[in-house]
Every structure is written in structure tokens, then in C-alpha cells.
Design a protein around this motif. Structure first.
Motif, PDB file in Angstrom:
ATOM      1  N   GLN A  87       0.826  -1.206   0.000  1.00 39.20           N
ATOM      2  CA  GLN A  87       0.000   0.000   0.000  1.00 39.20           C
ATOM      3  C   GLN A  87       0.863   1.261   0.000  1.00 39.20           C
ATOM      4  O   GLN A  87       0.637   2.183  -0.781  1.00 39.20           O
ATOM      5  CB  GLN A  87      -0.880  -0.028   1.262  1.00 39.20           C
ATOM      6  CG  GLN A  87      -2.248   0.624   1.154  1.00 39.20           C
ATOM      7  CD  GLN A  87      -2.891   0.474  -0.192  1.00 39.20           C
ATOM      8  OE1 GLN A  87      -3.115  -0.632  -0.678  1.00 39.20           O
ATOM      9  NE2 GLN A  87      -3.192   1.592  -0.822  1.00 39.20           N
ATOM     10  N   ALA A  88       1.854   1.263   0.878  1.00 33.45           N
ATOM     11  CA  ALA A  88       2.735   2.427   0.963  1.00 33.45           C
ATOM     12  C   ALA A  88       3.470   2.647  -0.350  1.00 33.45           C
ATOM     13  O   ALA A  88       3.574   3.770  -0.862  1.00 33.45           O
ATOM     14  CB  ALA A  88       3.749   2.235   2.102  1.00 33.45           C
ATOM     15  N   GLY A  89       3.971   1.531  -0.920  1.00 36.80           N
ATOM     16  CA  GLY A  89       4.667   1.637  -2.193  1.00 36.80           C
ATOM     17  C   GLY A  89       3.761   2.168  -3.270  1.00 36.80           C
ATOM     18  O   GLY A  89       4.137   3.009  -4.097  1.00 36.80           O
ATOM     19  N   LYS A  90       2.524   1.665  -3.268  1.00 36.22           N
ATOM     20  CA  LYS A  90       1.554   2.104  -4.274  1.00 36.22           C
ATOM     21  C   LYS A  90       1.316   3.607  -4.177  1.00 36.22           C
ATOM     22  O   LYS A  90       1.362   4.329  -5.198  1.00 36.22           O
ATOM     23  CB  LYS A  90       0.256   1.332  -4.052  1.00 36.22           C
ATOM     24  CG  LYS A  90      -0.817   1.634  -5.067  1.00 36.22           C
ATOM     25  CD  LYS A  90      -2.053   0.758  -4.822  1.00 36.22           C
ATOM     26  CE  LYS A  90      -3.118   1.119  -5.856  1.00 36.22           C
ATOM     27  NZ  LYS A  90      -4.387   0.489  -5.566  1.00 36.22           N
ATOM     28  N   THR A  91       1.125   4.081  -2.956  1.00 35.18           N
ATOM     29  CA  THR A  91       0.888   5.513  -2.758  1.00 35.18           C
ATOM     30  C   THR A  91       2.071   6.345  -3.239  1.00 35.18           C
ATOM     31  O   THR A  91       1.901   7.330  -3.971  1.00 35.18           O
ATOM     32  CB  THR A  91       0.636   5.810  -1.266  1.00 35.18           C
ATOM     33  OG1 THR A  91      -0.332   4.879  -0.773  1.00 35.18           O
ATOM     34  CG2 THR A  91       0.160   7.232  -1.062  1.00 35.18           C
ATOM     35  N   LEU A  92       3.262   5.914  -2.844  1.00 36.03           N
ATOM     36  CA  LEU A  92       4.464   6.660  -3.239  1.00 36.03           C
ATOM     37  C   LEU A  92       4.625   6.663  -4.760  1.00 36.03           C
ATOM     38  O   LEU A  92       4.972   7.684  -5.363  1.00 36.03           O
ATOM     39  CB  LEU A  92       5.709   6.045  -2.590  1.00 36.03           C
ATOM     40  CG  LEU A  92       5.939   6.382  -1.118  1.00 36.03           C
ATOM     41  CD1 LEU A  92       7.028   5.494  -0.515  1.00 36.03           C
ATOM     42  CD2 LEU A  92       6.308   7.840  -0.946  1.00 36.03           C
ATOM     43  N   THR A 132      16.776   4.758   4.073  1.00 31.71           N
ATOM     44  CA  THR A 132      17.856   5.554   3.473  1.00 31.71           C
ATOM     45  C   THR A 132      17.404   6.372   2.275  1.00 31.71           C
ATOM     46  O   THR A 132      17.891   7.478   2.051  1.00 31.71           O
ATOM     47  CB  THR A 132      19.008   4.618   3.035  1.00 31.71           C
ATOM     48  OG1 THR A 132      19.322   3.734   4.104  1.00 31.71           O
ATOM     49  CG2 THR A 132      20.252   5.410   2.672  1.00 31.71           C
ATOM     50  N   ALA A 133      16.507   5.804   1.470  1.00 29.32           N
ATOM     51  CA  ALA A 133      16.138   6.494   0.236  1.00 29.32           C
ATOM     52  C   ALA A 133      15.198   7.651   0.513  1.00 29.32           C
ATOM     53  O   ALA A 133      14.330   7.559   1.378  1.00 29.32           O
ATOM     54  CB  ALA A 133      15.481   5.513  -0.721  1.00 29.32           C
ATOM     55  N   PRO A 134      15.374   8.752  -0.228  1.00 29.72           N
ATOM     56  CA  PRO A 134      14.409   9.845  -0.093  1.00 29.72           C
ATOM     57  C   PRO A 134      13.059   9.391  -0.629  1.00 29.72           C
ATOM     58  O   PRO A 134      13.008   8.463  -1.431  1.00 29.72           O
ATOM     59  CB  PRO A 134      15.008  10.959  -0.960  1.00 29.72           C
ATOM     60  CG  PRO A 134      15.915  10.259  -1.907  1.00 29.72           C
ATOM     61  CD  PRO A 134      16.396   9.019  -1.237  1.00 29.72           C
ATOM     62  N   PRO A 135      11.952  10.030  -0.195  1.00 28.97           N
ATOM     63  CA  PRO A 135      10.641   9.588  -0.704  1.00 28.97           C
ATOM     64  C   PRO A 135      10.609   9.749  -2.217  1.00 28.97           C
ATOM     65  O   PRO A 135      11.072  10.740  -2.751  1.00 28.97           O
ATOM     66  CB  PRO A 135       9.646  10.552  -0.039  1.00 28.97           C
ATOM     67  CG  PRO A 135      10.443  11.580   0.655  1.00 28.97           C
ATOM     68  CD  PRO A 135      11.858  11.157   0.727  1.00 28.97           C
ATOM     69  N   GLY A 136      10.070   8.746  -2.875  1.00 30.02           N
ATOM     70  CA  GLY A 136      10.069   8.793  -4.330  1.00 30.02           C
ATOM     71  C   GLY A 136      10.243   7.402  -4.877  1.00 30.02           C
ATOM     72  O   GLY A 136       9.860   6.413  -4.253  1.00 30.02           O
ATOM     73  N   PHE A 137      10.848   7.355  -6.030  1.00 29.55           N
ATOM     74  CA  PHE A 137      10.947   6.117  -6.802  1.00 29.55           C
ATOM     75  C   PHE A 137      11.508   4.961  -5.990  1.00 29.55           C
ATOM     76  O   PHE A 137      10.901   3.884  -5.908  1.00 29.55           O
ATOM     77  CB  PHE A 137      11.819   6.392  -8.019  1.00 29.55           C
ATOM     78  CG  PHE A 137      11.908   5.246  -8.989  1.00 29.55           C
ATOM     79  CD1 PHE A 137      12.932   4.319  -8.906  1.00 29.55           C
ATOM     80  CD2 PHE A 137      10.961   5.112  -9.995  1.00 29.55           C
ATOM     81  CE1 PHE A 137      13.013   3.269  -9.804  1.00 29.55           C
ATOM     82  CE2 PHE A 137      11.034   4.064 -10.895  1.00 29.55           C
ATOM     83  CZ  PHE A 137      12.061   3.143 -10.808  1.00 29.55           C
ATOM     84  N   TYR A 138      12.673   5.169  -5.360  1.00 32.93           N
ATOM     85  CA  TYR A 138      13.352   4.029  -4.725  1.00 32.93           C
ATOM     86  C   TYR A 138      12.704   3.626  -3.417  1.00 32.93           C
ATOM     87  O   TYR A 138      12.665   2.462  -3.059  1.00 32.93           O
ATOM     88  CB  TYR A 138      14.851   4.302  -4.580  1.00 32.93           C
ATOM     89  CG  TYR A 138      15.524   4.175  -5.921  1.00 32.93           C
ATOM     90  CD1 TYR A 138      15.942   5.297  -6.620  1.00 32.93           C
ATOM     91  CD2 TYR A 138      15.654   2.926  -6.527  1.00 32.93           C
ATOM     92  CE1 TYR A 138      16.486   5.174  -7.881  1.00 32.93           C
ATOM     93  CE2 TYR A 138      16.194   2.806  -7.784  1.00 32.93           C
ATOM     94  CZ  TYR A 138      16.609   3.922  -8.458  1.00 32.93           C
ATOM     95  OH  TYR A 138      17.139   3.801  -9.711  1.00 32.93           O
TER      96      TYR A 138
END
Lengths: 213, 258, 736
Positions: B63-68, B205-211
Motif C-alpha cells: 500500500q505504501a509503495g503504491k501511494t508513493l 535511506t532512500a528519499p521519498p520517491g521512486f526508490y
């Protein structure tokens, strides 16, 4: 049957730490675990530093063996004292019993998160270090069984480590044995690692080894 | 989850899983390019819609990945395409290629405690797995055999082989089961042993976004894929329920439908 | 089942196809892949690059496929065995943070995040060569600076590249801070470079000055000294620190105040002359300026020398007598340790005068000069074979050297340019690009000034194993270098013995330094000169000198290939014309003699005698003297920290050696957080009270990124060598 021992010549040890690393590379010990450790002994009066190599002494009368509840510690016929990690339960009785502060408990961590070292297809059993279990110098039994000397002995640039069969009159170790002394001999452990120590450094060395926990 | 009584739902699930693995593999194999971003948008959207459609178990990470991802792709039209590709390349380099403040390793060996089950390095272990299905890591890909992208592409390959076998009648069915068991073994013996920690590291570690989005997706997907494989095995086994020993599912998330 | 319509299936098929198209083909069918060599354990041979010394020590390793699993000392290798750092090269090779791909910055310089992204090697070379051509045309080729840091191994290949490109401005860490300072002094004094020769059965005494071999040199070196001690050789050890060399070997240990080397040497020479212990015949025949030297040292009575150097007068006398009275005496100096102060050149020359006046030069057991240095090798990989390096061409371009005016003596005598004023050269627009193999801005005093200077260049490129922000944040390109196990070049040379290497396939897309240098050369348009990019091809070009090849080295892997010597061992070669290149008797100096009065220094208006010069002074505010860079056996420069956790755990934080008395005065205990500061900078360190240093001196290892000691060192340079005062900084220490 041979009875293997070692002499550590502190009069020519330079504290270069090669033995520490040779052992670590050979046996892939875990972070913070040094099967042979170098203690720096400062003598302010004499302006001298003595480097004391501390490790399992492979005692003929090992106090650790006596107290191990699971009989994980055993002495081979050739005198090498080994801890079977699988049987060990990490109770630390051996740590309390050893006056030479030799055994440690393997930490959970590895270097680089999960990888202590490079990949190895079939990891040699002597390189398997189990978290939570007691660990100490094995005198590189796996090398001795192949007719080689321990990694630290081979690696020492000062040739300060002398290895051999204490019962063989022709062995290099016998030649220097008379110069060497056992640390904490009054504990009755009959260590098979003995020391050639600079005159004023003997008692301080014993003290340091005793205190290093 | 919805189950069908014939193999067609298995086939669907198989295709779904293969596509998911391919998507995840590509997300980590190297930096995105324009083409890849377009496909990733299409494929991820499609798969995540299908997730709902097939009523697969919901998962907070998915779900979180989908939203991002939705946020990421929705902002795409306003971004300069070249700049975005470069920014993603920077992020990839900073996260994985050693030039950032904290490098996250993409290789299983770095995460696994040594000598997991077999007293053998995971690198040689996975090489063996690839060999068993007649495959090896391509020479032109200069990362180790246990790089996440390679391991995920192995799973995708097995999904593909399962599908082909399953459509080949009775004999094929046995093969398909074998492939599914290999997938189960690899999931349990490898992916589940390190991906949760790796993806968590990446999330942090990754900024919010693709990764970060893909880190969540990876974490969530690997967490439930075991059950998806289970259901496919059940389908193919076609054995009465009472005679089958229920496989223990190591997840605390309840299935939405049984 | 209502939801799973035909449409769903078709959509899924579409998704599946799209996913397949976008994915990378990472697996291929095994028939196409090679069959498993991956199952057999094989043996390989390599050399170590851990200490930045050359020649290097030998490693024998075991591998399965291309994966190295363990290592041990190379049996029978000339250096006897390995050190702690060599074992750590095993931990480095698979370090998860190794650079594996060429990287290019995408954010402008000055941005907090340089924004490095991966590029291909082709693009990296196109960028590099593009700038080289453009800058060469616009500003002239000498405005591109070629630099080799650590390891020293790439030097020969990079020099060949610089010469071919047309730039005389090649420099290295040896010209910044390492070998060349002392070498300059040695060449000024003797006409050739020497740090002494190993003591042998003829040696009766040994003067060991400013070096601690068990921490800095190969094992056979130290073993040789121990053997000498056993034979009864008398050791005079001069070192401000209480090193194992001093403790174990010294019959007399002198601990001079920092930067008083020339005074101590003068004090010893005073005694030697006064008591007639010198070799008068040798002095009058072979030392230029001997009378001036005798006159100069007259003032350095033991008492006066004690006042300057803090070495007790009696010890000075005893040491002089012990050395001069036990002939022949040998010499063992550091390649650079005694040249890290503001009187570097003359300090080191002063040491060299001592064996000279005793008549120990090139006598059996004394300071022996090799009769048969390997022909055409140029003295070692620290320099590079002259023919291969196009030395003649570089010599012709000397007038364009950046350092001619600033450091004329250094510039005259060395192939590599003195780099330390590159900040000014860049500001003056004389340098527009910098290509560095293994370079680190932290080597320089006031590091931040060099970082700024390099940042301002039109183009810079770095080759490295790991990303080092303190250097790479200021460059345009970072290229992934292959580590020692992965390199074939250069082969190892020990005396007249040659050994080959059996490299494993490099990680990722790493390439070795020689290959990178050669490939740039190929891209510049010279495939023939650069062996089509082949490092082995380059090696073979050099091996031709001795009628051998890399194949021969492989055929004789473990024992190597020995090039038979041409001449029988001859002593006092200067008497028979075997020391000068023109074949005349004498030394290769302007006067033909050993020069106490240096004609070259005189010519350049520098102090011609090896005179003592007072250096940076302590004060009430800065009452202690900092000796930075004293060797720690498991650290080299800035390496072996995060890149080798096995070693880092031996000393995880920067430790300041401080004498227990000085510590007590300040209420400092072991492990305390301290501020170490000088007039020019400060760092945070941890306290390590130790008798390793004497009262008045503190010691700190350089190369700690979070405690860069070189920020405390001023940008002041010895006029002869151009070296900074790393080992002569007035400091204060307080609890943090």
C-alpha cells in the motif's frame, strides 16, 4: 604423541599486530574477537613499551575444561585445547575460570552486516564462528594436522613466535624453553604457551593478562 | 483470495507474479531510462490494479509503495524528462554505487549471516540454483550472482517456466509443481532471509520517491509471495482438502478471503 | 470468479509482455555460459600495495573461480613474510562500498552534493580526452597536471602518458612528501640515492636515523636488523620516539628535539673530528668542502649540541665514538621521515655526512652502493624505467616545469615536479586540469586550500577504489580502480629478481591503473605507443630490457626470473669510475666528490653546508611539538580505516600519543577527548598517554578524515625540497 606448545619472545615483539591479522584472515573470527591479542604495557620508569601477546595457553591442566557444563571443551592427545561450538551453550563458565582471559563470546554481528569476508564455496569448518558461543585460539589445529605451523607463527615478521613439540628434543621450541617462563604459573594451569619476557616486564605482564577481561 | 477451480486462475496468478518479479528486478538492476519509466508506470499501475481485482491479501508495504508510486508518476508530467532521469541516476548512485553517505548493498551475501543453512556461501548457492534450471548470470551484467535483480529475475524465469509447463497437460503439471517448489525453496532459503532487512534499510535511506516506493513494494511483495505460491501449488495438486496437510503460513496478516 | 473475465487475462498478458520488454536480460541459458571452473580451488600469486612502499611483498592466494577465499605469505619471496595490512587487502577486495563503475558529477562544483552518476568507460574517456585536447590547444599541454598518489605502482605508465601528451608537469606523493625530499639530499651529497644498505657480516655498527622498520618496512628488512644485532653489530638509533627499533636494537638511543637533526649530526661530527675518529684520507680526497664542514661543526660542542637538541652531551659523545670507532659502519635512514620539517634538505644531508667522514662509503659492510642495479630500471617503480617513461623527452621539456623558480634544486634533480605550491600555480592560471591516480587532498598542509584550488580547475579526474568525499567532491570524474589482486602491472622487482602476478577478474567494471593510463593514451591517438591499452603489453615492453616476458614470469611463477648480474661485486666504485655515468672516477656530483658544500645549492643561492636552522618555535600558547605521521604498523596514510574493519578495530579513532607527564600536567587520562590545536588549525582526538613519545612531543597519525592533522600544518616549505613541516608543528593540547 606430540605435545604442541609455543614460546612468545616479548623481547623482540614489536607490537606490529601481524599475528592478530594473520589469525583473523585464517580463521575469519568475528568483529572484536582476537584469538591472539596484543596488550601494550607501558613502563614509564624505563621509558619502554612491552607488547604482550595474550591468547589461549593450551594448558595441560585447563581450568576451562573442568567447568564446562556441556563438555564442549576437550583436549586432544597432542595437547591442543578446543571448544566445540555446537555443544557450547555460551554460559561463560570458561571465561570466569580462565586466568589468562582467553575465551570470549562470539558477537552476533559480522563485518559488513552479514558478510565477514569474501564468498567461500564450501566454508572450511575452522572458519565457522557461531554467535553466542565461546571462542578462542585453536592453535590452528587444522594447519598442524597438515604439517604446517599456526598462521600467527608463520606470519610473525620478527620470528618472535616459536612453535613446536615440547617433547621433541630436536624441536626449535626446546632450544629456547629454558629462557622462557610461564605466566601465572601459581594457578596450576601448566600453560603450554610460555614467554621470554624483558626483565622488568614479567610481573606487569602477568597482571595485565589477568586483568584483561 | 479468490481461487478458481480450474487452472486459469493459476495461469493468471503465474503471469501476475512473473510480471511483478520482472518489474521489481528492473527497478534495481540499473538506473531508469525514459523507456523504463514509461513501462514502469504502465506495468506497476496495471499490476497494483490487478492486485485489487484478484483480491490478493492487502499489505501495508504494498500500500505504501503504491501511494508513493502514484505520487511519483503523477508528478512526472511537470518534470523535465532529462532532469528527472539524471536525478534518478544520482539517487541510484548515491544509494547503491558507493558515492553516497550511506551505501545500501544490493547483494544477499552482505545481508545474510554467514553460513545460513548450508555452510556454503549464498553466492555459490544461488549459482547452483540458476544452474539447476539451466541458467547462469549473464557475463555482461557486472554485478554478483546474488544481486537482488538477478535473484528476482530467476524467480521471474521460474514463473515463466511454470506457466509453460502448466499448459502442457498432465505431465506438464508435475513439472509445474516442481518449478513451484523450487520457487518456494528459493523464497524461503534466500529472498526471505535478507530482503526484508534490505528493503527496510532502503526505505530508511532512500528519499521519498521512486526508490522508497519500490523498496516498499519489494518488501510487501516478498512477504506475501509465499502464500501466492502456496495457492498455486494447491491448485495444481488438485487433491481433496482433507488429505492435504496444511502448509504453515508464516505471516501474521490474515487472508481476506478463504 | 465473475471478476476474472477474459479481459482480465488479456490485460495481464499485456502487462506481462510489457514487463518482459522493460526487464534486463540478466540470466542466460547455461549452454551459452561457461562451464564451472567455479568448482576447483586454484592458486594465485600477487603483490601487496598496502604500505605504499615499493618493492612490494608477495602474497599467495587461493581462489574458486574468480573468488579469492584465503591468502598466505608467498613462499620464498624476497621480503620473507607479510604484515597486518597485507592480510587486510583480502577484506578490501569484496568491500561492499568499492567503486565499480566510472562516475561523473552532474551538479556544479561547490554544490554540497556533487551528484555523481554512473557512465560508461567510453564516455569517461571521451570526456577526459576531450578536455585534454581542448585544454592543450587553448593553454598548452603543460597546463595539464599528471599525478600519482598511492599506490606508487602506476607511475611509469602515467609518466609515459604525460610525456606523450606533452606535459612535463608530472608529480607524485613522493614529490609532495615522500621519497624525493630525502633523495634530493642524497643526490646533492653523494650523487646517488641511498637509504643505506642492509647490514651484513662485515658491518660493525649501524646508524639508524629516523626510521622504525618493523612498522614501516618489509619483514626481511627487520629480520636482517635482528640478525645483525645477534651478530653483535652496535646500533645507534636516533628517533624522537621510543620505537621498538630503539627498544630492541639500540645500544645508544638518541631522542632529539624535532628539527634539530643537523645540529645533532654536527655534534656527532664535532666529536668524530676532534678525536681523530674520521677517515682523514677519504675526507681530504673525496669530500668537497671538508674544511668548511670541519670549521662549521667546531661550534657544536657536546654541551652546545645538548642545549639545542636536548640530547644529553654524554650520549652524543658515546654515540659518535661507538659509530666511528666500530668500522665499518652502515647507515639506515628513512625514505622520508627526516625531511618533514622546514630544514628538510640540509637536515638530511647532515646525517649523510657522518658515514662519509668516517670513510664508510661503499666499503664492505659500510654504506654499500649496489654494483649491479637492474639495468634500465631507473632505480625502482618509484621512479620508473627511463626509456619506457620517455625520460629524455621529459628532460627536454624541463624549462616548462612549474617548480623551477620555487624549488630550483629540487626541480634540477628530480623527474617529478614539486607539487606543494600547486595552489598558487592554479591561481596563476598555469594549471587547468588535474589527472590523479590514487590522489588525496589530505596529503597537503591546509588541505582546504588544495581542495578549493582543484575545485576551480576546468577539469579533474581521479582514479580510486572507494569514494573519498574529501577529494572526490572537488573533481569531475571518478574512475574505479582495480585493487592489488586484480592487477597485472607492474610486475614485482626485487634487486635483480622479477616476479609476475596472476590477477583475478576485477569487480564490476574496475580497471587497473596501467590500463587506464594506456587507454587514455590510445584515445589520444597513440594505440602503438600504448599497446592498444594492454597493461601486460606495457609490461612486456619493459621486460624486453632483460630479454624476458610476462610469459616467462608465469612459467617461473613462484621463484621468479633472475637477471644475472653483469659485473662482479666491486667496492669503492667511485675510485674506479664505476659510479659516474661518464665512467670517470669520482661521484656523480658537480665537483666529482661527496659534497659537504653543495655546488648545486650554492648555485641556487641556498645554504651550501648542511647547517642547522632553527625552525618553528614553541611558545607559551603552543608549548608542545607535534610529530605527525609517525608510523602505526596497521595504518597507512588515509587507508585502512572504513575500508578495512579488521584493521580499524585495532584503532577505531584518532589517538594522540602524549607523554604521561604532559598528560598529567593537563589532567588528561587515557581515552579523554582532546582538542589538538596549532596556530593554523585544530582537530579533535582521543588521548593515549604513552612513553612512545618523549615529554614535549605529541604524535598523531595523519589520514583521519574526521581529524585531518594536516590542517594544523602551515603551508611553509623547506627551500631545498619543498616539503612541509609535518613533523615540526608547535601545538597545544587541552581537554575537549
Amino acid at each position: 604423541m606430540a605435545r604442541y606448545g609455543m614460546i612468545v619472545d616479548l623481547t623482540i615483539c614489536t607490537g606490529c599486530m601481524t599475528c592478530v591479522l594473520a589469525c583473523k584472515q585464517e580463521n575469519l573470527t568475528k568483529p572484536g574477537i582476537q584469538w591472539n591479542k596484543i596488550l601494550e604495557l607501558e613502563n614509564t620508569a624505563l621509558d619502554e613499551i612491552t607488547y604482550v601477546r595474550q591468547s589461549c595457553m593450551h594448558c595441560d591442566n585447563p581450568p576451562c575444561m573442568g567447568v564446562c557444563p556441556t563438555k564442549a571443551i576437550s583436549k586432544r592427545a597432542d595437547g591442543i585445547v578446543l571448544t566445540d561450538q555446537k555443544t557450547c551453550i555460551g554460559c561463560k563458565a570458561c571465561i570466569d575460570a580462565c586466568p589468562y582471559s582467553a575465551p570470549r563470546i562470539n558477537p552476533k554481528e559480522d563485518y559488513f552486516s552479514g558478510n565477514a569476508m569474501p564468498y567461500e564455496k564450501n566454508v572450511a569448518p575452522y572458519r565457522v564462528q557461531m554467535a553466542g558461543k565461546a571462542t578462542r585460539c585453536t592453535l590452528c589445529a587444522h594447519r598442524i594436522d597438515k604439517g604446517m605451523v599456526p598462521a600467527c607463527v608463520e606470519g610473525c615478521p620478527s620470528r618472535a613466535l616459536i612453535f613446536g613439540d615440547l617433547d621433541d628434543p630436536k624441536s626449535p621450541i626446546r632450544k629456547k624453553l629454558w629462557q622462557s617462563k610461564q605466566l601465572l604459573a601459581d594457578k596450576g594451569t601448566h600453560p603450554k604457551v610460555s614467554y621470554i619476557v624483558p626483565k622488568n616486564a614479567f610481573q606487569p605482564s602477568e597482571k595485565r593478562v589477568l586483568e584483561d577481561k | 483470495m479468490k481461487k478458481g477451480n480450474d487452472t486459469s486462475s493459476t495461469a493468471l496468478l503465474g503471469q501476475f507474479r512473473e510480471a511483478f518479479y520482472l518489474l521489481l528486478s528492473r527497478a534495481f538492476s540499473r538506473e531508469p531510462d525514459q523507456e523504463m519509466l514509461k513501462s514502469a508506470e504502465q506495468v506497476s499501475r496495471g499490476l497494483l490494479d490487478a492486485w485489487e481485482l484478484m483480491e490478493l491479501p492487502s499489505d501495508p508495504d504494498v500500500q505504501a509503495g503504491k501511494t508513493l508510486l502514484e505520487t511519483f508518476f503523477s508528478e512526472l508530467p511537470q518534470r523535465n524528462a532529462d532532469e528527472l532521469i539524471e536525478q534518478l541516476a544520482r539517487q541510484y548512485a548515491a544509494l547503491f554505487l558507493g558515492v553516497g553517505p550511506k551505501t545500501v548493498s544490493l547483494c544477499e551475501s552482505v545481508y545474510r549471516s554467514k553460513f545460513g543453512l548450508l555452510y556454503q556461501s549464498t553466492l555459490f548457492d544461488v549459482q547452483q540454483s540458476y544452474r539447476e534450471i539451466g541458467m547462469a548470470k549473464s557475463d555482461h551484467y557486472r554485478e554478483p550472482d546474488d544481486h537482488i535483480a538477478v535473484e528476482l529475475s530467476y524467480m521471474a524465469r521460474l514463473c515463466n517456466m511454470t506457466r509453460e509447463a502448466a499448459s502442457a497437460g498432465r505431465a506438464g503439471r508435475a513439472q509445474a509443481l516442481q518449478h513451484l517448489r523450487l520457487q518456494q525453496a528459493f523464497l524461503k532459503g534466500h529472498l526471505l532471509q535478507w530482503v526484508p532487512r534490505f528493503s527496510q534499510d532502503l526505505i530508511v535511506t532512500a528519499p521519498p520517491g521512486f526508490y522508497r516506493a519500490f523498496a516498499h513494494l519489494l518488501k510487501g511483495y516478498i512477504g506475501i509471495d509465499g502464500r501466492l505460491i502456496d495457492s498455486m501449488i494447491q491448485e495444481l495438486n488438485d487433491t481433496p482438502r482433507s488429505k492435504r496437510s496444511k502448509k504453515k503460513v508464516s505471516s501474521d496478516r490474515p487472508a481476506t478471503h478463504h | 470468479m465473475a471478476r476474472l473475465t477474459r479481459r482480465t487475462f488479456m490485460k495481464m498478458a499485456g502487462l506481462s509482455a510489457a514487463a518482459l520488454t522493460m526487464s534486463d536480460r540478466l540470466l542466460m541459458s547455461r549452454a551459452a555460459a561457461q562451464a564451472g571452473a567455479a568448482d576447483k580451488e586454484e592458486v594465485g600469486y600477487q603483490i601487496c600495495d598496502a604500505c605504499n612502499g615499493v618493492p612490494c611483498c608477495g602474497i599467495k592466494f587461493y581462489k574458486t573461480g574468480d573468488i579469492i577465499t584465503r591468502m598466505e605469505p608467498w613462499p620464498g619471496f624476497p621480503t620473507a613474510t607479510l604484515c597486518s595490512k597485507a592480510y587486510a587487502t583480502m577484506q578490501r577486495i569484496y568491500h561492499p562500498q568499492r567503486l565499480k563503475y566510472p562516475m561523473k558529477r552532474t551538479n556544479p562544483k561547490g554544490s554540497p552534493d556533487p551528484g555523481f552518476v554512473r557512465i560508461s568507460w567510453d564516455e569517461a574517456y571521451d570526456i577526459t580526452v576531450g578536455h585534454m585536447k581542448r585544454i592543450g590547444e587553448k593553454y598548452g599541454p603543460h597546463s595539464v597536471f599528471f599525478y600519482v598518489g598511492d599506490p606508487k605502482e602506476p607511475r611509469a605508465a602515467v609518466q609515459r602518458l604525460a610525456a606523450t601528451y606533452g606535459s612535463v608537469n608530472y608529480g607524485d606523493e613522493s614529490s609532495v612528501a615522500c621519497r624525493k625530499g630525502a633523495l634530493t639530499a642524497e643526490v646533492l651529497a653523494f650523487g646517488y640515492g641511498t637509504t643505506g644498505s642492509p647490514p651484513n657480516k662485515d658491518t660493525k655498527s649501524l646508524l639508524v636515523w629516523g626510521t622504525n622498520p618493523p612498522y614501516s618496512g618489509p619483514a626481511n628488512d627487520w629480520q636482517n636488523l635482528l640478525d645483525a644485532k645477534e651478530r653483535g653489530v652496535k646500533f645507534i638509533v636516533v628517533d624522537p620516539r621510543n620505537t621498538p627499533t630503539a627498544t630492541i636494537l639500540a645500544d645508544i638511543h638518541l631522542q632529539p628535539r624535532l628539527n634539530t637533526t643537523a645540529a645533532l649530526a654536527a655534534g656527532m661530527m664535532h666529536v668524530i673530528f676532534k678525536e681523530g675518529l674520521h677517515d682523514e684520507a677519504f675526507c681530504s680526497k673525496w669530500i668537497n668542502g671538508i674544511d668548511e664542514l670541519k670549521e662549521y661543526v667546531k661550534a657544536f660542542t657536546p654541551e652546545k649540541t645538548e642545549a639545542i637538541t636536548w640530547v644529553p652531551a654524554k650520549k652524543i659523545v658515546d654515540a659518535a665514538r661507538l659509530y666511528a670507532g666500530n668500522a665499518p659502519g652502515g647507515l639506515k635512514t628513512s625514505p622520508q621521515g627526516t625531511t618533514h620539517d622546514l630544514n628538510a634538505g640540509n637536515n638530511h644531508r647532515a646525517i649523510l655526512m657522518i658515514p662519509a667522514i668516517c670513510g664508510y662509503m661503499d666499503v664492505p659492510g659500510g654504506v654499500e652502493e649496489p654494483t649491479n642495479p637492474l639495468e634500465g630500471f631507473g632505480g625502482g617503480w618509484a621512479n620508473g624505467p627511463p626509456a619506457f617513461c620517455f625520460r629524455k623527452k621529459m628532460d627536454q621539456m624541463r624549462p616548462h616545469r612549474l617548480d623551477n623558480k620555487d624549488f630550483p634544486a629540487f626541480a634540477e634533480l628530480n623527474l617529478d615536479v614539486q607539487v606543494n605550491r600547486i595552489v598558487e600555480y592554479i591561481k596563476e592560471g598555469k594549471v587547468k586540469a588535474f589527472l590523479g591516480w590514487g590522489f588525496n587532498t589530505m596529503i597537503w598542509p591546509q588541505t582546504h586550500e588544495y581542495q578549493k584550488a582543484i575545485e576551480s580547475l576546468e577539469f579533474s579526474m581521479a582514479v580510486d577504489f572507494f569514494f573519498r568525499p574529501w577529494t572526490h567532491n572537488y573533481v569531475d570524474l571518478v574512475l574505479p580502480g582495480a585493487v592489488n589482486f586484480e592487477r597485472i602491472a607492474p610486475f614485482a622487482v626485487h634487486g635483480r629478481r622479477l616476479f609476475g602476478r596472476t590477477p583475478v577478474k576485477p569487480l564490476g567494471e574496475c580497471r587497473e591503473d596501467w590500463q587506464i593510463a594506456c587507454e587514455i593514451g590510445v584515445k589520444l591517438g597513440h594505440p602503438d605507443i600504448f599497446f592498444n591499452g594492454s597493461a601486460e603489453g606495457a609490461c612486456n615492453e619493459i621486460l624486453k630490457l632483460w630479454n624476458t616476458s610476462y610469459d616467462d614470469l608465469r612459467k617461473n611463477q613462484e621463484k621468479g626470473v633472475t637477471v644475472p648480474p653483469k659485473r662482479p661485486n666491486t667496492y669503492r666504485k667511485y675510485e674506479v669510475g664505476m659510479t659516474r655515468p661518464d665512467g670517470k672516477p669520482g661521484f656523480n656530483t658537480p665537483s666529482g666528490k661527496i659534497e659537504a658544500v653543495s655546488l648545486i645549492l650554492k648555485k641556487h643561492g641556498l645554504t651550501a653546508l648542511p647547517e642547522y636552522k632553527e625552525g618553528l618555535k614553541i611558545s607559551k600558547e603552543y608549548p608542545l611539538m607535534l610529530l605527525s605521521g609517525g608510523r602505526v604498523p596497521y595504518i597507512t596514510h588515509s587507508k585502512w580505516r572504513d575500508d578495512a574493519p579488521w584493521l580499524l578495530e585495532l584503532q577505531p579513532q584518532p589517538l594522540l600519543d602524549i607523554h604521561p607527564d604532559d598528560a598529567a600536567k593537563r589532567g588528561i587520562k587515557k581515552g579523554d577527548d582532546l582538542i589538538l590545536k596549532s596556530e593554523w588549525g585544530q582537530v579533535r582526538v582521543k588521548a593515549k598517554p604513552s612513553v612512545l613519545v618523549r615529554p614535549g612531543i605529541v604524535g598523531l597519525m595523519h589520514g583521519w578524515a574526521k581529524a585531518n592533522v594536516n590542517e594544523l600544518v602551515p603551508r611553509q616549505f623547506d627551500p631545498v625540497t619543498g616539503y612541509p613541516p609535518y613533523k615540526e608543528v608547535p601545538v597545544q593540547v587541552i581537554k575537549a
